[in-house]
Scaffold this active site. Structure first.
Site, PDB file in Angstrom:
ATOM      1  N   PRO A 218       0.847  -1.193   0.000  1.00 23.02           N
ATOM      2  CA  PRO A 218       0.000   0.000   0.000  1.00 23.02           C
ATOM      3  C   PRO A 218       0.878   1.237   0.000  1.00 23.02           C
ATOM      4  CG  PRO A 218       0.071  -0.979   2.200  1.00 23.02           C
ATOM      5  CD  PRO A 218       0.825  -1.900   1.296  1.00 23.02           C
TER       6      PRO A 218
ATOM      7  N   GLY B 272       7.097  -2.388  -2.414  1.00 29.29           N
ATOM      8  CA  GLY B 272       6.547  -1.051  -2.632  1.00 29.29           C
ATOM      9  C   GLY B 272       7.361  -0.284  -3.655  1.00 29.29           C
TER      10      GLY B 272
ATOM     11  N   ASN C   5       8.747  -7.381   4.418  1.00 28.87           N
ATOM     12  CA  ASN C   5       8.699  -6.155   3.601  1.00 28.87           C
ATOM     13  C   ASN C   5       9.912  -5.275   3.907  1.00 28.87           C
ATOM     14  OD1 ASN C   5       7.138  -3.029   4.037  1.00 28.87           O
ATOM     15  ND2 ASN C   5       7.505  -3.869   2.016  1.00 28.87           N
TER      16      ASN C   5
ATOM     17  N   CYS D 141       2.468   2.958   9.955  1.00 30.77           N
ATOM     18  CA  CYS D 141       2.746   4.283   9.381  1.00 30.77           C
ATOM     19  C   CYS D 141       3.485   5.161  10.403  1.00 30.77           C
ATOM     20  CB  CYS D 141       1.435   4.939   8.949  1.00 30.77           C
ATOM     21  SG  CYS D 141       1.678   6.630   8.392  1.00 30.77           S
TER      22      CYS D 141
ATOM     23  N   ASP E 221      12.807  -3.050   1.086  1.00 32.52           N
ATOM     24  CA  ASP E 221      13.981  -3.027   0.205  1.00 32.52           C
ATOM     25  C   ASP E 221      14.068  -4.168  -0.809  1.00 32.52           C
ATOM     26  OD1 ASP E 221      14.662  -0.845   1.758  1.00 32.52           O
ATOM     27  OD2 ASP E 221      16.143  -1.925   2.958  1.00 32.52           O
TER      28      ASP E 221
END
Ligand SMILES: Cc1cc2nc3c(=O)[nH]c(=O)nc-3n(C[C@H](O)[C@H](O)[C@H](O)COP(=O)(O)O)c2cc1C
Length: 319
Positions: free
Chosen positions: A18, A232, A208, A104, A210
Site C-alpha cells: 500500500p 513497494g 517487507n 505508518c 527493500d
C-alpha cells in the site's frame, strides 16, 4: 481463524505494498496490466473518515475494479467502534480482506496514537483487532507493522500480535524512528517467523523492506522463511517487476511512453475532476528514463499543467 483467499496462494506470494497517493485504483490497474502481483492493497483509509459525513472524499481510496483482485482494504484509526463499523462496510463493498495499519510513521498520525504508535499501546491494538474481526465476518484480517517504535521490540510486539489469531502479519523490518533511513533488517523478520512457528503456525508472515525484484524476493523467501514478500518502491524502478522476467532496461522507449499514456488516460477517465492533474507528475519519472531524449521529455512533461498540454508535448516528441 478466517484465512479467506490467503491460504489459496502459491508460495512465495508477492504483494504490491500500500502506498498513499500512489497505489490508487488507477496505478493498481496499470501494475496489474504490466505484470500482476498476487495480491493488492488499497492506500490506507481512515475509519473515522469513512464513518463521517465527509466519507465521499475518503472513499476515493476504496474504489476498485475486478482487475485488482484479490484486494485487501487497509484501514487505520483511533477507536475500535469505528473499526467495527468500517469493517462491516468493507464486507458490503466486496473486498477480499482487511488489513490494519500499525506501521505508518507519519508524525501527525502517530501523535494521535494511531498506526505505528499502537506498537507502544498493545492493549488498544488488541481491542482494534478484536473489533475489526467482529465487523469483518468471514473476511480475513491481517496487520502490517514495524519491529518497534523508538527501539526494537520485535519479540514482545510480534508475540502480542500473533496471539490474536490473525490470518497474516506483514513485518517491515524497521522501527518507526528509523523511517526509511536505514536498511530493512530481515533478520528481525526471520525472528517473527520463528515466533509464529511456535505460537501461531497458521498465521502467514510477509516480509517487507527493500526488495526490488522477484528473484531477490525468491531468495529472501528461502533465506528468511516468510510466506510472502511485499514490494513497494521497487515498482518505481520497474513497473513491470511483478512479471518476473522483464527488466526495465529491456523495455523500448515506446513501451515506456505507452505505459505512461495508459496511466494518464486511465487517471483522467477514472477521476475526472475528482483528482487534480499535478498528482500525476510524480509518476512521469517512473516511465520516462533510460532512453535518448528521456530527460528533456520528462522536464517538458513536468512543466505541463493539464491533460491537453501533456498530450501536445507527446505529439511533438519524435522517437
Ligand atoms: C509513498 C509511500 C506511501 C506509503 N503509504 C503507505 C500506506 O498507505 N500504508 C502502509 O502500510 N504503508 C505505506 N507505505 C510503506 C510501504 O507500504 C512499505 O512498507 C515501505 O515502502 C517499505 O517497502 P519497500 O522497501 O518495498 O518500498 C508507503 C510508502 C511510500 C514510499
Amino acid at each position: 481463524m478466517k484465512s479467506g483467499f490467503w491460504t489459496e496462494l502459491k508460495k512465495p506470494f508477492f504483494i504490491l505494498a500500500p502506498m498513499e497517493d500512489v497505489t490508487d485504483t488507477v496505478f493498481r490497474q496499470i501494475i496489474a496490466g504490466a505484470g500482476s502481483p498476487d495480491v493488492f492493497f488499497t492506500e490506507f483509509t481512515s475509519c473515522e473518515g469513512i464513518c463521517s459525513p465527509g466519507r465521499d472524499s475518503v472513499s476515493k481510496r476504496l474504489r476498485f475494479t475486478e482487475n485488482e483482485r484479490p484486494l485487501v482494504a487497509q484501514i487505520w484509526g483511533k477507536t475500535p467502534e469505528k473499526y467495527l463499523e468500517t469493517s462491516k462496510l468493507l464486507v458490503e463493498m466486496g473486498f477480499d480482506g482487511i488489513d490494519i495499519n500499525m506501521g505508518c510513521p507519519v508524525t501527525k498520525i502517530v501523535k494521535q496514537g494511531c498506526c505505528s504508535a499502537l506498537i507502544d499501546n498493545p492493549s488498544l491494538a488488541i481491542e482494534i483487532i478484536e473489533a475489526t474481526k467482529e465487523g469483518a465476518g468471514d473476511l480475513p484480517v491481517s496487520v502490517k507493522t514495524r519491529i518497534g517504535y523508538k527501539s526494537r521490540k520485535t519479540e514482545e510486539w510480534a508475540t502480542t500480535l500473533l496471539q490474536q489469531d490473525i490470518a497474516l502479519l506483514t513485518i517491515h523490518g524497521r522501527t518507526t524512528k528509523e523511517m526509511s533511513k536505514v536498511d530493512a533488517d530481515w533478520d528481525e523478520v526471520k525472528k517473527v517467523v520463528e515466533i509464529k512457528n511456535r505460537i501461531s503456525p497458521d498465521t502467514l508472515i510477509v516480509g517487507n523492506g527493500d526488495v526490488v525484484n522477484i528473484s531477490q524476493g525468491n531468495e529472501y523467501y528461502k533465506r528468511y522463511g516468510v510466506d510472502g514478500i511485499m514490494i513497494g518502491r521497487g515498482v518505481f524502478s520497474n513497473p513491470w517487476l511483478f512479471n518476473g522476467n522483464i527488466e526495465f532496461e529491456d523495455k523500448s522507449p515506446k513501451d515506456k511512453i505507452d505505459l505512461m499514456c495508459k496511466h494518464v488516460d486511465l487517471f483522467e477517465a477514472t477521476w475526472g475532476d475528482n483528482k487534480n492533474y499535478p498528482i500525476l507528475k510524480k509518476f512521469f519519472k517512473i516511465y520516462i528514463r533510460g532512453f535518448e531524449g528521456a530527460n528533456e521529455l520528462r522536464v517538458s512533461l513536468m512543466d505541463t499543467s493539464d491533460f491537453e498540454e501533456f498530450r501536445s508535448i507527446l505529439r511533438q516528441f519524435k522517437l
